[in-house]
Design an enzyme around this catalytic site. Structure first.
Site, short mmCIF file in Angstrom:
data_model
loop_
_atom_site.label_atom_id
_atom_site.label_comp_id
_atom_site.label_asym_id
_atom_site.label_seq_id
_atom_site.Cartn_x
_atom_site.Cartn_y
_atom_site.Cartn_z
N LEU A 426 -2.32 -71.08 -7.55
CA LEU A 426 -1.18 -71.18 -8.45
C LEU A 426 0.14 -71.31 -7.69
O LEU A 426 1.09 -71.88 -8.20
CB LEU A 426 -1.12 -69.96 -9.36
CG LEU A 426 -2.31 -69.77 -10.31
CD1 LEU A 426 -2.15 -68.47 -11.09
CD2 LEU A 426 -2.42 -70.96 -11.25
N GLY A 427 0.20 -70.74 -6.50
CA GLY A 427 1.44 -70.84 -5.75
C GLY A 427 1.45 -69.94 -4.54
O GLY A 427 0.58 -69.08 -4.36
N GLY A 430 6.57 -65.32 -0.44
CA GLY A 430 6.58 -64.26 0.55
C GLY A 430 5.73 -63.08 0.14
O GLY A 430 5.48 -62.19 0.95
N GLY A 432 2.59 -63.43 -1.03
CA GLY A 432 1.19 -63.78 -0.97
C GLY A 432 0.81 -65.02 -1.74
O GLY A 432 1.57 -65.51 -2.56
N VAL A 434 -1.33 -66.79 -4.59
CA VAL A 434 -1.86 -66.37 -5.89
C VAL A 434 -2.85 -67.42 -6.37
O VAL A 434 -2.55 -68.62 -6.37
CB VAL A 434 -0.73 -66.20 -6.92
CG1 VAL A 434 -1.30 -65.71 -8.25
CG2 VAL A 434 0.32 -65.22 -6.42
N ASP A 547 13.22 -56.95 -7.97
CA ASP A 547 13.13 -58.40 -7.75
C ASP A 547 13.02 -59.13 -9.09
O ASP A 547 12.16 -59.99 -9.27
CB ASP A 547 11.92 -58.71 -6.87
CG ASP A 547 11.98 -60.12 -6.28
OD1 ASP A 547 13.09 -60.69 -6.21
OD2 ASP A 547 10.92 -60.66 -5.90
#
Length: 719
Positions: A426-427, A430, A432, A434, A547
């Site tokens: 999926l992407g 920074g 990790g 996924v 975040d």
């Protein structure tokens, strides 16, 4: 010959007439403005293009004209000559500009009083005269301007009392009289007559007396109610707690006495709002109030005297007194027991309070407004125990071959099943890589690969996992399982089907999306607010997310919002390695890899969070949430707009751009996402959310509201 001489003489007479009266061709508005040029020292230099030869003043610097229905020529509607260090007086002739809407002469050196004749300009809506040397008093005739909305006379030398006639300025939205020499009491009876007032600043004057009770009736107020640096005294009225929750108080440097009320909006204030009031006590100040039931001074002085005159023997207590004391002790113990039972059942039954503050079953009675049960997500004692038991029941070896540990009982599957499942990336970020993994039963999950390090910190890792697993809320992505091995650490959570908010707002191609109507956006932000308020107020550790940004808000097919990446920064620190540096744990091909836009995360950070070494606070999350609100309102995306575009300055500092727009009273259509302009009914709601966003993005963290206050204000919108 004679005809030629007559023509020559006639032309000469016409030229002479023009030399004698050159301004006959100038419009009446232009003639009125020339009085301002004459009233300023060195006006010929300061207003070089204000020429009397022009037919109209509409091309002069600082002058705005418009066409008025039923009027032939364009008329002057705006005069803006500010910040030019002009010295002079304000001429009364400006009052003849009957279509003038905005007069802006701020930050100059104009002296003398504001002429009464100026208030004959009946169309005047905004009068900005701050930052001059004006004196005199505030004239009651000011409110002859029935359309006046903005009055800023701050930073002058205007004296006298604040007139009660201000109650006639019913359209007034901003009243700023700070840094003058006003004296006397703040008048009572005028504030209920100002239903549209959104800003009130009376700071840095010589005002005395108490704050009127009816100031709490300013229901449209937003931002900061500023009464600081005066000589106000008495108790702070409890009615101020009735002001909107988003209002901040600034009552510093006065002579207030007594205890700070604890009702309504007072719960949203930090200690800086009450500083330098020596006789003020109570929360949020560290100065505690004396016990109100304490013996009065007169009685304390009388007691020793009566004791000394009492000649009765004191060898022991009388039997009757002993019985009374015993009965009192028994009653006290019973009361303590009843309190313990009451607290237990209160905690056990979340229905004992109301999410709206009203009685249950449609009653009119009031009940306590309980935040946490209304936000939702309180786990039962059993589920917490199960989490701890299951979270710690595996993988005890620090260097063992690893275990897949299910946190929830109803979410069991084997490691082999996970390894055999089809996976899609999926992407990357920074935090990790996924993957989307579809299990054998058809259930999709999201798997995040943390990294390979941290094998000596398993207990620390486990403690964080257990804390995260206890956070169970409908608007926070649930952690379902984890995998720990020396060479691999994985987190398995719910898969949210509709991508993130950044893609929904701007589309994967960066183009605006038509799917996010105003009602959808309002639903999304309420969900985010509920999740954040739960983290801050109701979670076991009173967590800080740290975040919050568009890409960390996930959406399902019903546009329900989910906060993701909660607690991951700490886990990444424990595992140590860069999670995206090596290959994935799952075998088989990866059909696609979504490109990830570079994120400028600093734009979401509160000003105090941009300095290294500062400890994260919940007010950081509040600021970030405010930026998310502004992105949804304006359609400008901090993550997806390239810094090379012409609007890059606005995008990189969205907060300042919006604040400037409100200060300059730009039309809402200039700031709001064009997609929302189609929903005419939403204008008031959009404006209300703008004010909440501005409160969240205040530079001073003490002024920002708590997240539960933000949620309460959002819940009132659209209901």
């Amino acid at each position: 010959m004679w005809n030629w001489k007559c023509c020559l003489l006639l032309c000469s007479l016409l030229c002479l007439q023009n030399l004698i009266n050159p301004a006959l061709s100038l419009s009446s508005d232009g003639l009125s403005l020339l009085s301002l040029k004459s009233a300023v020292d060195g006006g010929a230099t300061a207003f070089q293009d204000w020429n009397e030869d022009d037919p109209t003043p509409c091309r002069w610097t600082g002058i705005t004209c418009t066409n008025i229905t039923g009027v032939t020529d364009p008329r002057v509607v705006g005069v803006s000559v500010s910040g030019k260090n002009l010295r002079g007086y304000i001429p009364s002739e400006l009052g003849t500009l009957v279509y003038l809407r905005r007069l802006n002469l701020h930050d100059n050196n104009f002296y003398g009083s504001v002429p009464d004749q100026l208030f004959n300009a009946s169309s005047l809506q905004s009068l900005f005269l701050y930052g001059n040397n004006l004196s005199g008093s505030l004239r009651p005739s000011l409110c002859n301007l029935s359309r006046l909305q903005n009055l800023d006379l701050s930073n002058n030398y205007i004296a006298g009392t604040i007139p009660k006639d201000l109650q006639n300025c019913r359209q007034l939205q901003r009243l700023i009289l700070s840094r003058n020499r006003f004296s006397g009491d703040i008048p009572t009876g005028i504030w209920p007559e100002m239903p549209n007032l959104v800003q009130l600043d009376l700071s840095a004057n010589d005002l005395t007396g108490s704050v009127p009770e009816d100031i709490g009736e300013l229901k449209s107020l937003s931002g900061t109610l500023n009464l600081s640096f005066n000589h106000l005294s008495g108790k702070i009225p409890k009615s101020m707690g009735d002001l909107p929750m988003a209002v901040s108080f600034d009552l510093r440097n006065n002579n207030f006495t007594g205890e700070i009320p604890q009702t309504g909006s007072f719960g949203n204030q930090g200690p800086t709002a009450f500083l330098n009031n020596p006789s003020l006590c109570g929360f949020p100040l560290k100065k505690q109030c004396e016990n109100g039931s304490e013996t009065a001074p007169g009685n304390r002085n009388q007691s020793p005297e009566s004791d000394s005159n009492d000649n009765s023997p004191r060898k022991g207590l009388r039997p009757g007194l002993i019985i009374l004391i015993s009965m009192a002790d028994a009653i006290g113990v019973s009361l303590v027991g009843l309190v313990i039972i009451y607290v237990y059942w209160k905690k056990k039954d979340s229905h004992s309070c109301s999410c709206t503050g009203k009685g249950q079953f449609g009653g009119n009675g009031k009940s306590k407004l309980c935040v946490c049960p209304c936000i939702g997500g309180f786990p039962s004692d059993d589920s917490e125990a199960d989490s701890e038991k299951e979270g710690g029941g595996s993988g005890s070896g620090v260097g063992g071959e690893g275990d897949l540990v299910a946190i929830d009982k109803g979410f069991n599957f084997e490691l082999d099943e996970l390894l055999r499942a089809s996976a899609y990336v999926l992407g990357k970020s920074g935090l990790g890589i996924v993957y989307k993994v579809v299990l054998g039963n058809g259930v999709p999950v999201a798997v995040r690969r943390l990294g390979e390090g941290g094998e000596q910190r398993f207990k620390e890792f486990l403690a964080e996992i257990q804390a995260i697993s206890r956070v169970k809320h409908p608007n926070i992505v649930r952690l379902r399982a984890y995998y720990w091995a020396p060479d691999e650490k994985l987190l398995i959570s719910d898969f949210i089907s509709n991508g993130n908010l950044a893609s929904a707002l701007r589309g994967r191609t960066g183009q605006p999306s038509s799917s996010l109507s105003w009602s959808t956006r309002l639903k999304i932000v309420k969900g985010i607010a509920r999740g954040l308020a739960y983290l801050h107020e109701c979670s076991p550790r009173k967590f800080v997310h740290g975040d919050i940004k568009l890409s960390n808000i996930l959406l399902d097919n019903e546009f329900q919002s989910y906060i993701s990446d909660f607690g991951l920064s700490r886990l990444i620190t424990i595992t140590g390695n860069n999670p995206s540096s090596s290959g994935g744990f799952i075998g088989g091909p990866l059909p696609y890899l979504n490109s990830v836009q570079p994120e400028r995360a600093n734009n979401y950070r509160a000003p105090e969070a941009r300095f290294s070494g500062n400890r994260p606070t919940q007010k950081w999350d509040v600021y970030s949430f405010g930026v998310v609100l502004l992105e949804l309102l304006t359609g400008k995306s901090l993550e997806l707009s390239p810094p090379t575009t012409s609007t890059s300055t606005e995008v990189q500092d969205l907060v300042r751009w919006v604040r400037k727009g409100f200060e300059e009273e730009n039309p809402l259509s200039d700031m709001v996402d064009p997609m929302l302009l189609q929903e005419v009914h939403a204008k008031k709601e959009v404006l209300a959310v703008f004010h909440i966003a501005l409160a969240c993005t205040e530079g001073d963290p003490e002024v920002r509201p708590r997240m539960k206050i933000v949620l309460e204000n959002l819940e009132r919108i659209g209901t």
